[in-house]
Design a protein around this motif. Sequence first.
Motif, PDB file in Angstrom:
ATOM      1  N   LEU A   1     107.555 -31.383 -51.842  1.00 22.65           N
ATOM      2  CA  LEU A   1     107.347 -31.928 -53.113  1.00 22.65           C
ATOM      3  C   LEU A   1     108.383 -33.110 -53.369  1.00 22.65           C
ATOM      4  O   LEU A   1     108.201 -33.757 -54.161  1.00 22.65           O
ATOM      5  CB  LEU A   1     107.533 -30.690 -54.061  1.00 22.65           C
ATOM      6  N   THR A   2     109.680 -32.923 -52.925  1.00 22.93           N
ATOM      7  CA  THR A   2     110.676 -33.848 -53.212  1.00 22.93           C
ATOM      8  C   THR A   2     110.322 -35.144 -52.625  1.00 22.93           C
ATOM      9  O   THR A   2     110.373 -36.305 -53.275  1.00 22.93           O
ATOM     10  CB  THR A   2     112.023 -33.433 -52.537  1.00 22.93           C
ATOM     11  N   VAL A   3     109.595 -35.008 -51.387  1.00 21.76           N
ATOM     12  CA  VAL A   3     109.186 -36.527 -50.511  1.00 21.76           C
ATOM     13  C   VAL A   3     108.067 -36.985 -51.673  1.00 21.76           C
ATOM     14  O   VAL A   3     108.159 -38.310 -51.749  1.00 21.76           O
ATOM     15  CB  VAL A   3     108.766 -35.983 -49.278  1.00 21.76           C
ATOM     16  N   LEU A   4     107.340 -36.162 -52.110  1.00 19.61           N
ATOM     17  CA  LEU A   4     105.905 -36.847 -52.786  1.00 19.61           C
ATOM     18  C   LEU A   4     106.655 -37.278 -53.884  1.00 19.61           C
ATOM     19  O   LEU A   4     106.060 -38.367 -54.453  1.00 19.61           O
ATOM     20  CB  LEU A   4     105.015 -35.736 -53.236  1.00 19.61           C
ATOM     21  N   TRP A   5     107.701 -36.707 -54.628  1.00 17.85           N
ATOM     22  CA  TRP A   5     108.046 -37.189 -55.930  1.00 17.85           C
ATOM     23  C   TRP A   5     108.719 -38.675 -55.705  1.00 17.85           C
ATOM     24  O   TRP A   5     108.680 -39.540 -56.505  1.00 17.85           O
ATOM     25  CB  TRP A   5     109.331 -36.263 -56.562  1.00 17.85           C
TER      26      TRP A   5
END
Lengths: 457, 195
Positions: free
Chosen positions: A161-165
């Motif tokens: 999710l952090t990567v996506l963010w």
Amino acid sequence: MELFFNPFDNLLCILLGISFTVWFTLLLVFIIVPAIFGVSFGIRRLYMKTLLKIFEWATLRIERGAKEKNHHLYKPYSNAIIAREPTSLEEEIKEIRRSGSNKDLDSASEFEMSDIFYFARRGVESIMDDEVTKRFSAEELESWNLLTRSNNNFHYISLRLTVLWWLGLLIRYGILLPLRVTLAFTGVSLLVFLTSLIGLLQNGRMKNVLSEKVHLMCYRICVRALTAIITYHDSENKPKNGGICVANHTSPIDVIILASDGCYAMVGQIHGGLMGVIQRSMVKACPHIWFERSEVKDRHLVAKRLSNHVQDKSKLPILIFPEGTCINNTSVMMFKKGSFDIGATVYPVAIKYDPRFGDAFWNSSKFGMVSYLLRMMSSWAIVCSVWYLPPMSREEGEDAVQFANRVKSAIARKGGLVDLLWDGGLKRDKVKDTFKEEQQKLYSKMLVGTQEDRSRS
Amino acid sequence: MGSRASTLLREEEIEEIKKETGFSHSQITRLYSRFTSLDKGENGTLSREDFQRIPELAINPLGDRIINAFFPEGEDQVNFKGFMRTLAHFRPIEDNEKNKNPPATEPLNSRTNKLLFAFRLYDLDRDDKISRDELLQVLRMMVGVNISDDQLGSIADRTIQEADTNGDTCISFQEFMKVLEKVDVEQKMSIRFLH
């Protein structure tokens, strides 16, 4: 040394040149030309569908993360937190007295010490949850839309999710924002330039037609500058000349949204700076109603100018936001009666934003205009629905306030918003004492009323 | 704003408040979100002005007295714990609580404590008795300008006459409880949560 750098420099320049040309051609073909002709490739809708899928996935991940850590998720509830019964002051106090009284109802005393329970409970209820103050801050979302500004469950984000963010951040600030700022610049400068040009023409049909086309084109470019995906419903009810268009107000973007689908005469105060330049050039092409700061206070003057405008059937319909201030799009607040007093046909319009893609509400106490626009341009998109309601006129025996409330209810119902009687001005001002006095009068009637009965019997 | 809601409230604090007030976890986080949205100064405490900004409270004739109930003697700021402690008086009394062994200290939402909250609304100088003067002042707040001084005076006299049993022309808390012993305090002084 020089020989070594020159071909390299040349290559760099050529590459930059090519990429700029490509960039601008794409911009022109996919965005500006369709804007001029009012067609759409459907790219924005595809974008919207993809985003929705990503948001749902993100929310599921957060929920899973929270469950793994065995913590409670903060779940925003858009409905009320407490149960509030809509009973009146009289009913409730009678009930309280009934439950405590061992005398029979006819000789109920005028005052009971338990009366205070009513006021105490109402007061604490309003402290826990009230209908007004929550309308002046952004709506809370149920699912996360990858914007940190709307996330309450920070610590449950997984690596994916952090990567996506981060990816989202890059796309929004690196690609979308510059694109949108370029478009905004183009739109605004074209508007100023072309309307000034048209202002040089003679008044007549040609001028009106051209002015219409220019206004529509520039607003459409601005709409693309915000990546606004708008769905218009019931376009057969679009406002006609000699009428007044009223709509609920959420942000200055409302103007752009409505004006990209039809031509209106704007009403407002003349500003200085860039806004002022835009306003002054717009009025050259077609008659808008701009007021000097001093004239705004004079209600009669305002009313006179508005009614003069609507009586001239060749002039465009006036666009007014009767709430007088920006509300967060969950409710419609009191309409000021001024525009309902003129006797013109009213064309109500309901605007509802979809908050999942970017919250459009302008909280003017938190953000200035520029930072607000930057926030808008760095959100995913602005998605909204516009409903044109059938025209309404004031009926026999109806005064301006009742008419205004009728229009307000119609707009609230269509847009799925809460219909409130409270004044939007409560954002900044204190509530008037007359409301408290009404409550006191109601209660006094309960005390004194029984005494009258007693003296009668 | 909601974005700071659960990040600034630690789990230990939530547990403490849960024990003291009996609110559930979700109710506490919800009310914390409400607390922060009222806290315009963003300093973790509420002042009287923050409460007065709520229009529905500002038009309540006893609004100022209710606001006062949140602030202990001599203080102008209330933190989240104090806020919850006062709100706890209005938590409904659950049936299973009545059957359990009574806890060491009386819960904040017991019948007696609810009545105490109401008593304190009348008792302006916090001396544990309601004098004629105090009763008159509170009545005046509730009726505004609509009733004459004489009429109000006779209402106050009648009320004290009915309630006062030890003849000191003031109403003590015991006398107050006696007058209201039949009233359904549990229901009338409770606010039901939807979740």
